[in-house]
Design a protein around this motif. Structure first.
Motif, PDB file in Angstrom:
ATOM      1  N   ARG A 263       0.831  -1.199   0.000  1.00  0.00           N
ATOM      2  CA  ARG A 263       0.000   0.000   0.000  1.00  0.00           C
ATOM      3  C   ARG A 263       0.864   1.247   0.000  1.00  0.00           C
ATOM      4  O   ARG A 263       2.026   1.207   0.434  1.00  0.00           O
ATOM      5  N   THR A 264       0.317   2.315  -0.518  1.00  0.00           N
ATOM      6  CA  THR A 264       1.031   3.587  -0.469  1.00  0.00           C
ATOM      7  C   THR A 264       1.072   4.074   0.967  1.00  0.00           C
ATOM      8  O   THR A 264       0.206   3.747   1.788  1.00  0.00           O
ATOM      9  N   ALA A 265       2.083   4.883   1.291  1.00  0.00           N
ATOM     10  CA  ALA A 265       2.263   5.344   2.664  1.00  0.00           C
ATOM     11  C   ALA A 265       1.079   6.164   3.148  1.00  0.00           C
ATOM     12  O   ALA A 265       0.781   6.172   4.351  1.00  0.00           O
ATOM     13  N   ASP A 266       0.379   6.835   2.220  1.00  0.00           N
ATOM     14  CA  ASP A 266      -0.780   7.625   2.630  1.00  0.00           C
ATOM     15  C   ASP A 266      -2.042   6.780   2.743  1.00  0.00           C
ATOM     16  O   ASP A 266      -3.104   7.288   3.124  1.00  0.00           O
ATOM     17  N   GLY A 267      -1.955   5.487   2.419  1.00  0.00           N
ATOM     18  CA  GLY A 267      -3.089   4.584   2.565  1.00  0.00           C
ATOM     19  C   GLY A 267      -4.159   4.715   1.502  1.00  0.00           C
ATOM     20  O   GLY A 267      -5.202   4.049   1.574  1.00  0.00           O
ATOM     21  N   LYS A 268      -3.905   5.510   0.452  1.00  0.00           N
ATOM     22  CA  LYS A 268      -4.943   5.733  -0.559  1.00  0.00           C
ATOM     23  C   LYS A 268      -5.036   4.596  -1.577  1.00  0.00           C
ATOM     24  O   LYS A 268      -6.069   4.412  -2.215  1.00  0.00           O
ATOM     25  N   THR A 300       6.935   6.313  -1.359  1.00  0.00           N
ATOM     26  CA  THR A 300       7.073   5.406  -0.223  1.00  0.00           C
ATOM     27  C   THR A 300       5.874   4.477  -0.138  1.00  0.00           C
ATOM     28  O   THR A 300       4.727   4.911  -0.255  1.00  0.00           O
ATOM     29  N   TYR A 301       6.165   3.196   0.087  1.00  0.00           N
ATOM     30  CA  TYR A 301       5.136   2.164   0.177  1.00  0.00           C
ATOM     31  C   TYR A 301       5.355   1.331   1.429  1.00  0.00           C
ATOM     32  O   TYR A 301       6.453   1.317   2.002  1.00  0.00           O
ATOM     33  N   THR A 315       8.603  -0.226   5.413  1.00  0.00           N
ATOM     34  CA  THR A 315       8.478   0.706   4.293  1.00  0.00           C
ATOM     35  C   THR A 315       9.588   0.473   3.272  1.00  0.00           C
ATOM     36  O   THR A 315      10.693   0.035   3.608  1.00  0.00           O
TER      37      THR A 315
END
Length: 343
Positions: A263-268, A300-301, A315
């Motif tokens: 997942r992307t670091a922002d959770g989107k 970042t993932y 990450t």
């Protein structure tokens, strides 16, 4: 990740039915050095250097074609190699003026939720009649039905197909690409082609449920059994990178069908993934991976998986134009971009 739903294909359920025929019929020889073509083919004296690499191996930001939209950037121009282990030497076989992203639901080594045989290539969703282009310079090694066994067979799962032997090698071995399910073929065996040259049109021939292009990379021999993951060979879109890795047991065996989440670091954005299934998919000679996820925007993932009741949650940074490689070994801390042993 953006995706265009289309027929998933190259189900190889018919392979068993033709294996006896394959054994009984001589296969077109595929040898190091001089190209060998089928009897009766118009031939030319063609030689290869298996230790050569594509010319002009240097990074570039020049676009291959104008992007179709801001959301779907065009790809870097091949060859691209920003780290020693990488070999993004192939252009995408669908021009960037069309949608040419890899279908994320049926990746190399996947089985589409147990609906198909393990995949030994990638699918690129495209409308029937979309141009198919050569991924690099080379000589046409096969055209028509029968790519699986290299003999004429109207029941061949690849349908109308083309294979190309390229002018460069990899670790002393020849490199081939294969293009399946085409509706029209515009080249002939023994013909020299250039990168970007049209070789045919997308179709729905062979074992498919709808039109798309099935694409393979083969190392050593022009054979189903010598495939490698095309996502480690096809140039990524500009500003995008690739995540590859190996999830392994405490005794260093690669885990089969091991689920994990990216997942992307922002959770989107989130992807539910798994490692390779079956035994017909082969890892890269250097990376020895059991999963690859391409077409990832730089950033970042978070990788998240469980091994033997222990959670691995860490990450990674995706860098444009290159591979980020991770090793998740049961009982040890995850390793990101560890030193790799060159074969």
């Amino acid at each position: 990740m953006n995706s265009v739903k289309s027929g998933k294909g190259c189900s190889l359920s018919s392979i068993a039915a033709i294996l006896l025929a394959v054994i009984a019929v001589p296969v077109v020889p595929v040898l190091a050095g001089k190209q060998i073509l089928a009897e009766g083919t118009a031939t030319a004296e063609v030689f290869y250097d298996m230790n050569a690499t594509p010319p002009a191996l240097e990074p570039t930001s020049l676009l291959e074609y104008p992007p179709i939209s801001a959301a779907r950037p065009a790809c870097y121009k091949a060859p691209l190699q920003l780290r020693a282990e990488d070999h993004y030497w192939l252009d995408r076989p669908i021009p960037s003026t069309y949608i040419n992203w890899i279908d994320p639901d049926y990746r190399y080594g996947g089985d589409y939720n147990n609906e198909f045989q393990p995949h030994n290539g990638v699918d690129i969703p495209a409308k029937a009649g979309t141009p198919v282009i050569a991924a690099a310079d080379g000589v046409v090694n096969w055209t028509g039905y029968g790519l699986f066994g290299h003999f004429d067979n109207k029941n061949d799962p690849y349908g109308d197909a083309v294979s190309i032997r390229h002018d460069f090698g990899y670790l002393g071995q020849p490199v081939f690409t294969a293009y399946g399910h085409m509706s029209r073929i515009d080249v002939s065996m023994g013909q020299r082609v250039k990168a970007g040259q049209q070789i045919g049109l997308v179709g729905a021939t062979g074992k498919v449920t709808g039109p798309h292009l099935h694409f393979e990379v083969r190392v050593g021999e022009d054979s189903f059994y010598n495939s490698r993951n095309p996502e480690l060979w096809l140039v990524p879109p500009e500003g995008y990178g690739v995540l590859a890795g190996r999830i392994e047991s405490v005794d260093a065996w690669p885990m089969i069908e091991q689920p994990f989440t990216l997942r992307t670091a922002d959770g989107k954005h989130e992807w539910k993934l798994s490692t390779y299934v079956g035994n017909v998919t082969h890892p890269d000679d250097i990376y020895q991976e059991n999963f690859v996820v391409s077409d990832l925007p730089a950033g970042t993932y978070i990788v998240d998986t469980w091994l033997w009741w222990e959670r691995y949650y860490f990450t990674v940074t995706i860098t444009p134009g290159q591979t980020t490689f991770v090793i998740i070994h049961s009982g040890l801390a995850p390793m990101v971009n560890p030193p790799l042993i060159q074969p």
